[in-house]
Design a protein around this motif. Structure first.
Motif, PDB file in Angstrom:
ATOM      1  N   ASP A 296     -97.406  10.480 -29.331  1.00  0.00           N
ATOM      2  CA  ASP A 296     -98.662   9.821 -29.690  1.00  0.00           C
ATOM      3  C   ASP A 296     -98.434   8.313 -29.781  1.00  0.00           C
ATOM      4  O   ASP A 296     -97.404   7.858 -30.298  1.00  0.00           O
ATOM      5  CB  ASP A 296     -99.176  10.338 -31.035  1.00  0.00           C
TER       6      ASP A 296
ATOM      7  N   HIS B 146     -99.541   5.122 -31.491  1.00  0.00           N
ATOM      8  CA  HIS B 146    -100.273   4.637 -32.654  1.00  0.00           C
ATOM      9  C   HIS B 146    -100.835   3.242 -32.379  1.00  0.00           C
ATOM     10  O   HIS B 146    -100.187   2.404 -31.746  1.00  0.00           O
ATOM     11  CB  HIS B 146     -99.374   4.634 -33.882  1.00  0.00           C
TER      12      HIS B 146
ATOM     13  N   LYS C  31    -105.252  -0.797 -36.760  1.00  0.00           N
ATOM     14  CA  LYS C  31    -106.376  -0.296 -37.572  1.00  0.00           C
ATOM     15  C   LYS C  31    -107.023  -1.459 -38.327  1.00  0.00           C
ATOM     16  O   LYS C  31    -106.383  -2.478 -38.571  1.00  0.00           O
ATOM     17  CB  LYS C  31    -105.874   0.764 -38.564  1.00  0.00           C
TER      18      LYS C  31
ATOM     19  N   ASP D 286    -105.438   5.723 -42.945  1.00  0.00           N
ATOM     20  CA  ASP D 286    -105.714   6.819 -42.017  1.00  0.00           C
ATOM     21  C   ASP D 286    -104.726   6.782 -40.858  1.00  0.00           C
ATOM     22  O   ASP D 286    -103.916   5.858 -40.730  1.00  0.00           O
ATOM     23  CB  ASP D 286    -107.150   6.728 -41.490  1.00  0.00           C
ATOM     24  N   SER D 287    -104.818   7.766 -40.004  1.00  0.00           N
ATOM     25  CA  SER D 287    -103.946   7.837 -38.828  1.00  0.00           C
ATOM     26  C   SER D 287    -104.789   7.633 -37.567  1.00  0.00           C
ATOM     27  O   SER D 287    -105.708   8.414 -37.295  1.00  0.00           O
ATOM     28  CB  SER D 287    -103.235   9.197 -38.781  1.00  0.00           C
TER      29      SER D 287
ATOM     30  N   PHE E  56    -104.454   7.075 -33.383  1.00  0.00           N
ATOM     31  CA  PHE E  56    -103.477   7.189 -32.308  1.00  0.00           C
ATOM     32  C   PHE E  56    -104.149   7.665 -31.025  1.00  0.00           C
ATOM     33  O   PHE E  56    -105.281   8.149 -31.024  1.00  0.00           O
ATOM     34  CB  PHE E  56    -102.356   8.164 -32.700  1.00  0.00           C
TER      35      PHE E  56
ATOM     36  N   HIS F 148    -107.643  10.294 -37.709  1.00  0.00           N
ATOM     37  CA  HIS F 148    -107.563  11.332 -38.736  1.00  0.00           C
ATOM     38  C   HIS F 148    -107.727  10.657 -40.098  1.00  0.00           C
ATOM     39  O   HIS F 148    -106.816   9.993 -40.596  1.00  0.00           O
ATOM     40  CB  HIS F 148    -106.220  12.048 -38.639  1.00  0.00           C
TER      41      HIS F 148
ATOM     42  N   ASN G  54    -108.276  10.065 -44.168  1.00  0.00           N
ATOM     43  CA  ASN G  54    -107.707  10.569 -45.411  1.00  0.00           C
ATOM     44  C   ASN G  54    -108.847  10.968 -46.337  1.00  0.00           C
ATOM     45  O   ASN G  54    -109.538  10.124 -46.905  1.00  0.00           O
ATOM     46  CB  ASN G  54    -106.842   9.483 -46.057  1.00  0.00           C
TER      47      ASN G  54
END
Length: 344
Positions: free
Chosen positions: A72, A74, A77, A84-85, A87, A305, A307
């Motif tokens: 992935d 990344h 942001k 959060d994630s 990617f 994704h 949080n």
């Protein structure tokens, strides 16, 4: 069924299939040389270099880097998503079609095949029917090495149907008058053409324009002017490959358009896995070689994704809307030019 089973997705499966391609090239080296000699009289020296060595280079480069390419990616942001994630995931498209032209019948199906398998796809291969001996070799022998599913030939007269299909080789889509509206014919543009040496001389009437010496029996120089491929300052396409003097290389590069560029030589850019190989406009869509092939046959899936434990920070997004909430949203989402700052 093979695609829906998910068997092509794991790294181990992809590596095993790619290593099998390497065994095919090694075991059938002599058969490939003989088939290309029968099909087009290609010397074994040239056939080994273009059909075997360059394919091995692509294969080894892919095996050396595949685990890294699959990871992935990344991305940056904003302030709101710092916890959060975010990617990019490289997903296989599914089932892809590779149609090989006749002039490099192993190279021009195997190099895309390497990237398509590396990306986790199932692949339908259509060798060129013009290179009959090579076609027979691929049909009979390749399936002994790969995890394959044999099927009956497609009854469609036209080799490619549909729209939006990536064609990363130097191909163009031409529509004959008699074809069904959903079909196209792939015409390969990877053909050998004479390389013309151009020699510039200062123009008598206009010092800014070059004139070239006329061809003669001694020099063999082709009568050609740079103005033939430069259309009043607009980007134009050169009518044939050019071999230029050092002073003219940059001018040709800046004022012509092509899928690739090789100054003072021809086709040598094809030998580099670090350079994308493909067309532009009528000469094709997409690109391949090395990671470019992997990317061409991968869907770059954007993923965020959140949080869920921090739902409270989302409250400014919800009604009732206020000017204070808008100011807070602007401060946390807005992208500023460098050197500017925001006072909270």
């Amino acid at each position: 069924a093979a695609w829906l089973s998910g068997k092509t997705r794991p790294l181990e499966y992809r590596v095993a299939q790619l290593e099998a391609l390497g065994r095919f090239l090694e075991d059938k080296k002599q058969d490939i040389l003989e088939a290309t000699a029968l099909d087009m009289g290609k010397p074994s020296f040239e056939a080994y270099f273009t059909e075997i060595l360059l394919c091995k280079n692509e294969l080894n480069h892919t095996l050396n880097n595949l685990s890294h390419w699959m990871k992935d990616e990344h991305v940056d942001k904003n302030l709101v998503t710092q916890l959060d994630s975010a990617f990019i995931r490289k997903d296989p498209y599914g089932v892809v079609l590779i149609i090989a032209p006749w002039n490099y019948p192993i190279h021009l199906f195997l190099v895309p095949l390497i990237g398509a398998i590396a990306a986790g796809n199932c692949v339908v291969i259509k060798p060129s029917e013009i290179s009959k001996n090579t076609e027979r070799l691929v049909a009979e022998m390749l399936t002994c090495y790969l995890d394959s599913v044999r099927s009956s030939p497609c009854p469609c007269h036209y080799p490619a149907c549909g729209h939006g299909i990536p064609t990363p080789a130097h191909t163009s889509l031409h529509a004959p008058a008699s074809r069904p509206p959903c079909c196209g014919v792939l015409q390969c543009l990877l053909r050998a053409q004479p390389v013309s040496v151009i020699r510039a001389a200062q123009g008598a009437a206009n010092g800014d324009r070059d004139r070239l010496a006329q061809a003669d029996a001694d020099t063999g120089i082709f009568p050609f002017t740079l103005q033939d491929c430069f259309a009043a300052g607009a980007t134009a396409s050169a009518p044939r490959p050019l071999l230029c003097s050092p002073q003219e290389v940059n001018q040709v590069l800046e004022r012509t358009s092509s899928g690739g560029f090789c100054g003072n030589d021809t086709l040598m850019h094809v030998t580099l896995t670090s350079l994308p190989f493909g067309g532009v406009g009528n000469s094709g869509l997409g690109k391949y070689h090395g990671k470019f092939t992997f990317d061409t046959f991968s869907h770059h899936r954007s993923c965020l994704h959140r949080n869920m434990g921090l739902e409270a920070i989302n409250s400014p997004r919800y009604p009732p809307y206020t000017q204070q909430k808008l100011g807070l949203m602007a401060a946390t989402f807005e992208i500023k030019r460098k050197g500017m700052c925001t006072l909270l």
